[in-house]
Enzyme design. Structure first.
Site, mmCIF file in Angstrom:
data_model
loop_
_atom_site.group_PDB
_atom_site.id
_atom_site.type_symbol
_atom_site.label_atom_id
_atom_site.label_comp_id
_atom_site.label_asym_id
_atom_site.label_seq_id
_atom_site.Cartn_x
_atom_site.Cartn_y
_atom_site.Cartn_z
ATOM 1 N N GLY A 208 0.825 -1.213 0.000
ATOM 2 C CA GLY A 208 0.000 0.000 0.000
ATOM 3 C C GLY A 208 0.848 1.246 0.000
ATOM 4 O O GLY A 208 2.061 1.190 -0.194
ATOM 5 N N ASN A 209 0.200 2.377 0.208
ATOM 6 C CA ASN A 209 0.934 3.639 0.306
ATOM 7 C C ASN A 209 0.250 4.516 1.349
ATOM 8 O O ASN A 209 -0.813 4.175 1.869
ATOM 9 C CB ASN A 209 1.014 4.337 -1.061
ATOM 10 C CG ASN A 209 -0.351 4.687 -1.603
ATOM 11 O OD1 ASN A 209 -1.026 5.571 -1.074
ATOM 12 N ND2 ASN A 209 -0.793 3.984 -2.629
ATOM 13 N N ARG A 210 0.862 5.654 1.638
ATOM 14 C CA ARG A 210 0.395 6.447 2.779
ATOM 15 C C ARG A 210 -0.563 7.563 2.407
ATOM 16 O O ARG A 210 -0.791 8.469 3.198
ATOM 17 C CB ARG A 210 1.612 7.019 3.511
ATOM 18 C CG ARG A 210 2.374 5.922 4.234
ATOM 19 C CD ARG A 210 3.731 6.384 4.674
ATOM 20 N NE ARG A 210 3.673 7.631 5.405
ATOM 21 C CZ ARG A 210 4.712 8.434 5.607
ATOM 22 N NH1 ARG A 210 5.877 8.116 5.102
ATOM 23 N NH2 ARG A 210 4.576 9.539 6.295
#
Ligand code: CTP
Length: 400
Positions: A208-210
Protein backbone atom coordinates in the site's frame (compact mmCIF):
# COMPACT_ATOMS: atom_id res chain seq x y z
CA UNK A 1 -17.01 42.00 13.05
CA UNK A 2 -20.67 41.17 12.58
CA UNK A 3 -21.47 37.49 12.60
CA UNK A 4 -22.59 36.00 9.25
CA UNK A 5 -26.38 35.64 9.27
CA UNK A 6 -27.70 32.19 8.47
CA UNK A 7 -31.34 31.18 8.11
CA UNK A 8 -31.89 27.52 8.92
CA UNK A 9 -35.15 26.38 7.34
CA UNK A 10 -36.57 23.13 8.71
CA UNK A 11 -39.38 21.32 6.92
CA UNK A 12 -41.53 18.46 8.15
CA UNK A 13 -39.52 15.27 8.01
CA UNK A 14 -38.22 12.98 10.72
CA UNK A 15 -34.65 14.11 9.91
CA UNK A 16 -35.58 17.46 11.52
CA UNK A 17 -33.91 16.18 14.68
CA UNK A 18 -30.56 16.10 12.85
CA UNK A 19 -30.93 19.81 12.11
CA UNK A 20 -30.36 20.46 15.85
CA UNK A 21 -26.79 19.27 15.40
CA UNK A 22 -26.37 21.42 12.28
CA UNK A 23 -27.66 24.42 14.23
CA UNK A 24 -25.20 23.73 17.04
CA UNK A 25 -22.29 23.57 14.57
CA UNK A 26 -23.37 26.83 12.95
CA UNK A 27 -23.76 28.75 16.22
CA UNK A 28 -20.56 27.36 17.75
CA UNK A 29 -18.56 28.44 14.70
CA UNK A 30 -19.73 32.04 15.06
CA UNK A 31 -22.85 32.35 12.93
CA UNK A 32 -25.99 34.20 13.91
CA UNK A 33 -28.70 31.65 13.10
CA UNK A 34 -32.39 32.30 12.74
CA UNK A 35 -34.38 29.07 12.58
CA UNK A 36 -37.50 29.14 10.42
CA UNK A 37 -39.40 25.86 10.79
CA UNK A 38 -42.53 24.91 8.88
CA UNK A 39 -45.64 24.15 10.91
CA UNK A 40 -45.42 20.47 10.03
CA UNK A 41 -41.81 20.24 11.25
CA UNK A 42 -42.90 21.28 14.76
CA UNK A 43 -44.43 17.79 15.05
CA UNK A 44 -40.85 16.49 15.09
CA UNK A 45 -38.90 19.24 16.91
CA UNK A 46 -40.64 21.97 18.90
CA UNK A 47 -40.10 25.73 18.68
CA UNK A 48 -38.64 25.81 22.20
CA UNK A 49 -35.69 23.66 21.08
CA UNK A 50 -34.92 25.93 18.12
CA UNK A 51 -35.24 29.05 20.19
CA UNK A 52 -33.01 27.75 23.00
CA UNK A 53 -30.33 26.43 20.65
CA UNK A 54 -30.25 29.49 18.38
CA UNK A 55 -30.80 32.21 20.98
CA UNK A 56 -33.21 33.84 18.54
CA UNK A 57 -37.01 34.02 18.33
CA UNK A 58 -38.74 31.36 16.28
CA UNK A 59 -41.93 31.64 14.26
CA UNK A 60 -43.51 29.77 11.40
CA UNK A 61 -46.08 32.35 10.37
CA UNK A 62 -45.93 35.67 8.55
CA UNK A 63 -48.64 36.96 10.91
CA UNK A 64 -46.43 37.21 13.99
CA UNK A 65 -44.49 40.45 14.72
CA UNK A 66 -46.02 41.92 11.55
CA UNK A 67 -44.60 45.38 12.29
CA UNK A 68 -41.13 43.93 11.68
CA UNK A 69 -42.22 42.64 8.25
CA UNK A 70 -40.52 39.28 8.95
CA UNK A 71 -41.54 37.68 5.66
CA UNK A 72 -39.22 40.10 3.87
CA UNK A 73 -36.61 41.09 6.45
CA UNK A 74 -35.36 37.60 7.36
CA UNK A 75 -34.57 36.63 3.75
CA UNK A 76 -33.18 40.05 2.81
CA UNK A 77 -30.74 40.12 5.71
CA UNK A 78 -29.37 36.59 5.30
CA UNK A 79 -25.89 35.69 4.07
CA UNK A 80 -26.98 32.08 3.59
CA UNK A 81 -30.24 30.15 3.70
CA UNK A 82 -29.97 26.41 4.31
CA UNK A 83 -33.02 24.16 4.38
CA UNK A 84 -32.37 20.88 6.20
CA UNK A 85 -34.26 18.66 5.89
CA UNK A 86 -36.00 19.77 2.69
CA UNK A 87 -39.07 17.63 2.04
CA UNK A 88 -40.51 16.89 -1.41
CA UNK A 89 -43.31 19.34 -0.59
CA UNK A 90 -40.92 22.13 0.38
CA UNK A 91 -38.82 21.60 -2.79
CA UNK A 92 -42.00 21.75 -4.89
CA UNK A 93 -43.10 24.99 -3.24
CA UNK A 94 -39.65 26.55 -3.64
CA UNK A 95 -39.42 25.51 -7.29
CA UNK A 96 -42.83 27.04 -8.04
CA UNK A 97 -42.43 30.19 -5.98
CA UNK A 98 -45.27 29.44 -3.56
CA UNK A 99 -45.21 31.47 -0.38
CA UNK A 100 -47.75 30.32 2.20
CA UNK A 101 -45.62 30.43 5.34
CA UNK A 102 -42.58 32.21 6.71
CA UNK A 103 -40.00 29.79 5.27
CA UNK A 104 -41.33 29.88 1.71
CA UNK A 105 -41.61 33.70 1.92
CA UNK A 106 -38.02 33.82 3.13
CA UNK A 107 -36.89 31.71 0.18
CA UNK A 108 -38.52 34.16 -2.23
CA UNK A 109 -36.95 37.24 -0.67
CA UNK A 110 -33.44 35.84 -0.12
CA UNK A 111 -30.79 37.16 -2.50
CA UNK A 112 -27.98 35.19 -0.88
CA UNK A 113 -26.84 31.62 -1.72
CA UNK A 114 -29.40 28.93 -0.87
CA UNK A 115 -28.59 25.32 0.05
CA UNK A 116 -31.22 22.58 0.17
CA UNK A 117 -30.50 19.27 1.91
CA UNK A 118 -33.38 17.01 0.83
CA UNK A 119 -34.46 14.00 2.88
CA UNK A 120 -37.36 11.71 1.98
CA UNK A 121 -38.18 8.18 0.94
CA UNK A 122 -36.42 6.93 -2.20
CA UNK A 123 -39.67 6.77 -4.19
CA UNK A 124 -40.43 10.43 -3.46
CA UNK A 125 -36.86 11.50 -4.31
CA UNK A 126 -36.86 9.57 -7.58
CA UNK A 127 -40.32 10.77 -8.65
CA UNK A 128 -40.07 12.85 -11.84
CA UNK A 129 -41.94 15.70 -10.10
CA UNK A 130 -39.26 15.95 -7.41
CA UNK A 131 -36.42 15.50 -9.88
CA UNK A 132 -37.78 18.27 -12.10
CA UNK A 133 -38.19 20.57 -9.09
CA UNK A 134 -34.61 19.87 -8.04
CA UNK A 135 -33.37 20.56 -11.58
CA UNK A 136 -35.28 23.87 -11.59
CA UNK A 137 -33.78 24.94 -8.27
CA UNK A 138 -30.28 24.01 -9.43
CA UNK A 139 -30.72 25.84 -12.72
CA UNK A 140 -31.62 28.94 -10.73
CA UNK A 141 -28.41 28.73 -8.75
CA UNK A 142 -29.36 26.86 -5.59
CA UNK A 143 -27.09 24.13 -4.27
CA UNK A 144 -29.21 20.99 -3.80
CA UNK A 145 -27.22 18.34 -1.94
CA UNK A 146 -27.85 14.80 -3.15
CA UNK A 147 -29.33 12.72 -0.28
CA UNK A 148 -27.21 9.97 1.20
CA UNK A 149 -27.90 6.26 0.76
CA UNK A 150 -28.74 4.21 3.85
CA UNK A 151 -31.36 3.45 6.45
CA UNK A 152 -34.59 5.45 6.08
CA UNK A 153 -37.53 5.70 8.47
CA UNK A 154 -38.97 2.29 9.29
CA UNK A 155 -37.43 -0.78 7.69
CA UNK A 156 -36.56 0.81 4.34
CA UNK A 157 -33.08 1.55 3.05
CA UNK A 158 -32.12 3.48 -0.06
CA UNK A 159 -31.30 6.97 -1.31
CA UNK A 160 -33.03 9.69 0.66
CA UNK A 161 -31.20 10.01 3.97
CA UNK A 162 -30.20 13.41 5.23
CA UNK A 163 -26.38 13.49 5.05
CA UNK A 164 -24.40 13.74 8.28
CA UNK A 165 -25.05 17.22 9.83
CA UNK A 166 -21.28 17.82 10.12
CA UNK A 167 -20.97 17.32 6.37
CA UNK A 168 -23.94 19.62 5.62
CA UNK A 169 -22.18 22.18 7.80
CA UNK A 170 -19.06 21.79 5.63
CA UNK A 171 -21.11 22.55 2.51
CA UNK A 172 -22.60 25.64 4.22
CA UNK A 173 -19.16 26.84 5.30
CA UNK A 174 -17.80 26.58 1.77
CA UNK A 175 -20.83 28.22 0.17
CA UNK A 176 -20.55 31.09 2.67
CA UNK A 177 -16.83 31.47 1.93
CA UNK A 178 -17.55 31.71 -1.79
CA UNK A 179 -20.13 34.40 -1.13
CA UNK A 180 -22.71 35.36 -3.71
CA UNK A 181 -20.76 33.85 -6.65
CA UNK A 182 -23.03 31.54 -8.66
CA UNK A 183 -22.26 27.80 -8.33
CA UNK A 184 -20.04 27.58 -11.42
CA UNK A 185 -19.99 23.77 -11.61
CA UNK A 186 -23.81 23.48 -11.67
CA UNK A 187 -24.95 20.89 -14.19
CA UNK A 188 -21.47 19.33 -14.38
CA UNK A 189 -20.65 15.75 -13.40
CA UNK A 190 -17.22 15.50 -11.83
CA UNK A 191 -15.44 12.24 -11.00
CA UNK A 192 -12.71 12.30 -8.38
CA UNK A 193 -10.52 9.43 -7.23
CA UNK A 194 -9.06 9.65 -3.73
CA UNK A 195 -6.98 7.62 -1.30
CA UNK A 196 -4.41 4.92 -1.94
CA UNK A 197 -4.84 1.51 -3.51
CA UNK A 198 -3.87 -1.68 -1.70
CA UNK A 199 -2.55 -4.60 -3.69
CA UNK A 200 -3.09 -7.89 -1.83
CA UNK A 201 -0.36 -10.48 -1.37
CA UNK A 202 -2.45 -12.92 0.65
CA UNK A 203 -5.67 -12.64 2.71
CA UNK A 204 -3.92 -10.62 5.44
CA UNK A 205 -1.19 -8.60 3.68
CA UNK A 206 -1.02 -5.95 0.99
CA UNK A 207 1.32 -3.47 -0.67
CA UNK A 208 0.00 0.00 0.00
CA UNK A 209 0.93 3.64 0.31
CA UNK A 210 0.40 6.45 2.78
CA UNK A 211 -2.05 8.58 0.84
CA UNK A 212 -4.73 9.84 3.26
CA UNK A 213 -7.28 10.82 0.63
CA UNK A 214 -7.76 14.26 2.20
CA UNK A 215 -6.92 16.19 -0.97
CA UNK A 216 -9.43 14.15 -3.00
CA UNK A 217 -12.10 14.68 -0.31
CA UNK A 218 -11.39 18.42 -0.30
CA UNK A 219 -11.93 18.39 -4.06
CA UNK A 220 -15.23 16.52 -3.61
CA UNK A 221 -16.52 18.88 -0.89
CA UNK A 222 -15.62 22.03 -2.78
CA UNK A 223 -17.16 20.65 -5.99
CA UNK A 224 -20.47 19.94 -4.17
CA UNK A 225 -20.47 23.51 -2.81
CA UNK A 226 -19.91 24.79 -6.36
CA UNK A 227 -22.99 22.90 -7.55
CA UNK A 228 -21.45 19.85 -9.25
CA UNK A 229 -22.77 16.30 -9.27
CA UNK A 230 -19.88 14.45 -7.70
CA UNK A 231 -18.83 10.81 -7.93
CA UNK A 232 -16.05 10.08 -5.47
CA UNK A 233 -14.16 6.84 -6.09
CA UNK A 234 -12.36 6.20 -2.84
CA UNK A 235 -9.69 3.69 -1.97
CA UNK A 236 -9.02 2.81 1.66
CA UNK A 237 -9.43 6.26 3.21
CA UNK A 238 -11.75 5.53 6.15
CA UNK A 239 -12.94 9.15 5.90
CA UNK A 240 -16.62 10.12 6.37
CA UNK A 241 -18.59 10.46 3.13
CA UNK A 242 -18.82 14.09 1.99
CA UNK A 243 -22.44 15.31 1.85
CA UNK A 244 -23.85 15.25 -1.64
CA UNK A 245 -21.23 12.99 -3.24
CA UNK A 246 -21.99 9.53 -4.61
CA UNK A 247 -19.24 7.46 -3.04
CA UNK A 248 -17.97 4.34 -4.81
CA UNK A 249 -15.51 2.10 -2.97
CA UNK A 250 -12.51 0.50 -4.63
CA UNK A 251 -9.65 -1.42 -3.03
CA UNK A 252 -7.07 -2.18 -5.69
CA UNK A 253 -5.81 -0.33 -8.77
CA UNK A 254 -7.76 -2.70 -11.03
CA UNK A 255 -11.00 -2.04 -9.08
CA UNK A 256 -10.32 1.70 -9.08
CA UNK A 257 -9.80 1.66 -12.85
CA UNK A 258 -13.12 -0.11 -13.36
CA UNK A 259 -15.01 2.33 -11.11
CA UNK A 260 -13.38 5.44 -12.63
CA UNK A 261 -13.97 4.33 -16.24
CA UNK A 262 -17.63 3.55 -15.46
CA UNK A 263 -18.25 6.91 -13.80
CA UNK A 264 -16.22 8.77 -16.47
CA UNK A 265 -18.61 7.65 -19.22
CA UNK A 266 -20.80 10.75 -18.71
CA UNK A 267 -18.36 12.95 -16.76
CA UNK A 268 -17.39 16.51 -17.64
CA UNK A 269 -14.25 16.29 -15.51
CA UNK A 270 -12.11 13.43 -14.18
CA UNK A 271 -9.63 14.23 -11.41
CA UNK A 272 -7.18 11.48 -10.49
CA UNK A 273 -6.13 12.45 -6.97
CA UNK A 274 -5.71 8.84 -5.81
CA UNK A 275 -2.26 7.37 -5.24
CA UNK A 276 -2.53 4.35 -7.52
CA UNK A 277 0.04 1.61 -6.99
CA UNK A 278 2.18 1.36 -10.11
CA UNK A 279 2.79 -2.35 -9.43
CA UNK A 280 0.92 -5.27 -7.88
CA UNK A 281 2.10 -8.72 -6.79
CA UNK A 282 2.09 -11.09 -9.78
CA UNK A 283 0.49 -13.80 -7.69
CA UNK A 284 -2.07 -13.80 -4.90
CA UNK A 285 -1.72 -16.54 -2.28
CA UNK A 286 -5.18 -17.72 -1.26
CA UNK A 287 -3.79 -18.90 2.10
CA UNK A 288 -1.61 -16.86 4.46
CA UNK A 289 2.06 -16.95 3.44
CA UNK A 290 3.85 -18.74 6.31
CA UNK A 291 7.47 -18.35 7.36
CA UNK A 292 9.52 -21.55 7.33
CA UNK A 293 12.32 -22.22 9.83
CA UNK A 294 15.78 -21.86 8.32
CA UNK A 295 14.45 -20.63 4.96
CA UNK A 296 14.73 -17.20 3.39
CA UNK A 297 11.40 -15.72 2.22
CA UNK A 298 10.54 -16.16 -1.43
CA UNK A 299 10.97 -12.94 -3.46
CA UNK A 300 7.82 -11.10 -4.48
CA UNK A 301 7.39 -10.65 -8.20
CA UNK A 302 5.55 -7.50 -9.25
CA UNK A 303 3.68 -6.67 -12.44
CA UNK A 304 2.64 -3.25 -13.77
CA UNK A 305 -0.81 -1.88 -13.04
CA UNK A 306 -2.73 -0.06 -15.75
CA UNK A 307 -2.11 3.71 -15.85
CA UNK A 308 -5.68 4.95 -15.33
CA UNK A 309 -4.92 8.65 -15.83
CA UNK A 310 -3.15 8.05 -19.15
CA UNK A 311 -5.99 5.78 -20.28
CA UNK A 312 -8.77 8.24 -19.36
CA UNK A 313 -6.87 11.09 -21.04
CA UNK A 314 -6.13 9.12 -24.23
CA UNK A 315 -9.62 7.75 -24.62
CA UNK A 316 -11.99 10.54 -23.54
CA UNK A 317 -15.50 9.27 -22.99
CA UNK A 318 -16.95 12.65 -24.00
CA UNK A 319 -15.84 15.47 -26.22
CA UNK A 320 -14.38 18.29 -24.18
CA UNK A 321 -13.95 16.14 -21.07
CA UNK A 322 -11.31 17.71 -18.82
CA UNK A 323 -8.75 15.37 -17.25
CA UNK A 324 -6.70 16.39 -14.22
CA UNK A 325 -3.77 14.45 -12.74
CA UNK A 326 -1.60 14.73 -9.66
CA UNK A 327 2.13 14.20 -9.32
CA UNK A 328 4.58 14.25 -6.46
CA UNK A 329 8.04 15.56 -7.28
CA UNK A 330 11.08 16.32 -5.16
CA UNK A 331 13.54 17.76 -7.73
CA UNK A 332 13.19 19.80 -10.90
CA UNK A 333 9.52 20.11 -10.04
CA UNK A 334 8.45 22.13 -13.06
CA UNK A 335 10.53 20.32 -15.66
CA UNK A 336 9.47 16.89 -14.37
CA UNK A 337 5.88 18.07 -14.06
CA UNK A 338 5.81 19.35 -17.65
CA UNK A 339 7.22 16.09 -18.91
CA UNK A 340 4.61 14.11 -16.93
CA UNK A 341 1.75 16.31 -18.14
CA UNK A 342 2.77 15.62 -21.73
CA UNK A 343 3.32 11.90 -21.14
CA UNK A 344 -0.03 11.40 -19.42
CA UNK A 345 -1.90 13.60 -21.91
CA UNK A 346 -3.99 15.40 -19.27
CA UNK A 347 -5.23 19.00 -19.36
CA UNK A 348 -4.06 19.97 -15.88
CA UNK A 349 -1.44 18.46 -13.61
CA UNK A 350 -1.21 19.37 -9.94
CA UNK A 351 2.44 19.01 -8.98
CA UNK A 352 3.00 18.63 -5.26
CA UNK A 353 6.35 19.68 -3.97
CA UNK A 354 7.18 16.93 -1.52
CA UNK A 355 10.19 17.23 0.71
CA UNK A 356 10.74 18.82 4.09
CA UNK A 357 7.06 19.49 4.66
CA UNK A 358 5.30 16.22 4.08
CA UNK A 359 2.01 16.23 2.27
CA UNK A 360 0.73 12.79 3.18
CA UNK A 361 -1.93 12.94 5.87
CA UNK A 362 -1.53 16.65 6.54
CA UNK A 363 -4.30 19.23 6.29
CA UNK A 364 -2.21 21.47 4.09
CA UNK A 365 -0.55 21.39 0.74
CA UNK A 366 1.66 23.40 -1.59
CA UNK A 367 1.58 22.93 -5.34
CA UNK A 368 1.89 24.26 -8.85
CA UNK A 369 -0.92 23.55 -11.29
CA UNK A 370 0.41 23.12 -14.81
CA UNK A 371 -1.83 23.45 -17.85
CA UNK A 372 -1.44 21.73 -21.22
CA UNK A 373 -1.82 25.25 -22.65
CA UNK A 374 1.44 26.26 -20.93
CA UNK A 375 -0.31 27.78 -17.88
CA UNK A 376 1.43 27.68 -14.52
CA UNK A 377 -0.54 28.50 -11.35
CA UNK A 378 1.38 28.40 -8.08
CA UNK A 379 -0.71 27.59 -4.99
CA UNK A 380 1.03 28.70 -1.77
CA UNK A 381 1.28 26.47 1.30
CA UNK A 382 -2.23 26.36 2.76
CA UNK A 383 -5.39 24.31 3.32
CA UNK A 384 -6.13 21.50 0.87
CA UNK A 385 -9.47 23.11 0.08
CA UNK A 386 -7.69 26.25 -1.22
CA UNK A 387 -5.80 24.05 -3.68
CA UNK A 388 -9.08 22.30 -4.53
CA UNK A 389 -10.75 25.63 -5.29
CA UNK A 390 -7.85 26.66 -7.52
CA UNK A 391 -8.26 23.41 -9.48
CA UNK A 392 -12.00 24.10 -9.91
CA UNK A 393 -11.30 27.73 -10.91
CA UNK A 394 -9.01 26.47 -13.68
CA UNK A 395 -11.52 23.78 -14.71
CA UNK A 396 -14.44 26.26 -14.75
CA UNK A 397 -12.38 28.67 -16.87
CA UNK A 398 -11.88 25.88 -19.42
CA UNK A 399 -15.66 25.34 -19.66
CA UNK A 400 -15.88 28.98 -20.72
N1 CTP B 1 -2.01 7.21 -11.81
C1 CTP B 1 -2.92 6.39 -12.42
N2 CTP B 1 -2.67 5.06 -12.57
C2 CTP B 1 -1.51 4.53 -12.12
C3 CTP B 1 -0.56 5.36 -11.48
C4 CTP B 1 -0.85 6.70 -11.33
O1 CTP B 1 -3.97 6.87 -12.85
N3 CTP B 1 -1.28 3.23 -12.28
C5 CTP B 1 -2.31 8.65 -11.68
C6 CTP B 1 -2.42 9.17 -10.27
O2 CTP B 1 -3.76 9.15 -9.81
C7 CTP B 1 -1.90 10.60 -10.42
C8 CTP B 1 -0.83 10.45 -11.47
O3 CTP B 1 -1.21 9.33 -12.26
O4 CTP B 1 -2.91 11.47 -10.91
C9 CTP B 1 0.52 10.20 -10.85
O5 CTP B 1 1.36 9.73 -11.81
P1 CTP B 1 2.65 8.81 -11.52
O6 CTP B 1 3.22 8.43 -12.85
O7 CTP B 1 2.34 7.70 -10.59
O8 CTP B 1 3.53 9.85 -10.86
P2 CTP B 1 4.11 9.98 -9.44
O9 CTP B 1 3.12 9.50 -8.43
O10 CTP B 1 4.51 11.38 -9.34
O11 CTP B 1 5.33 8.99 -9.43
P3 CTP B 1 6.57 8.62 -10.41
O12 CTP B 1 6.76 9.74 -11.37
O13 CTP B 1 7.66 8.45 -9.46
O14 CTP B 1 6.13 7.36 -11.07
Amino acid sequence: MEKPKVVLGVSGGIAAYKACELLRRLTESGHDVRVVPTDASLNFVGAATWSALSGNPVSTEVWESVHEVPHVRIGQGADLVVVAPATADLLAKAAHGLADDLLTNTLLTARCPVVFAPAMHTEMWEHPATQENVATLRRRGAVVIEPAVGRLTGVDTGKGRLPDPGEIFEVCRRVLTRGPAAPDLAGRHVVISAGGTREPLDPVRYLGNRSSGKQGYALARTAVARGARVTLVEANTGLPDPAGADVVRAGTAVQLREAVLKAAADADVVVMAAAVADFRPAAYATGKIKKKDGQEPAPITLVRNPDILAEVAADRAREGQIVVGFAAETDDVLANGREKLRRKGCDLLVVNEVGERRTFGSEENEAVVLGADGGETPVPYGPKEALADTVWDLVAARFG
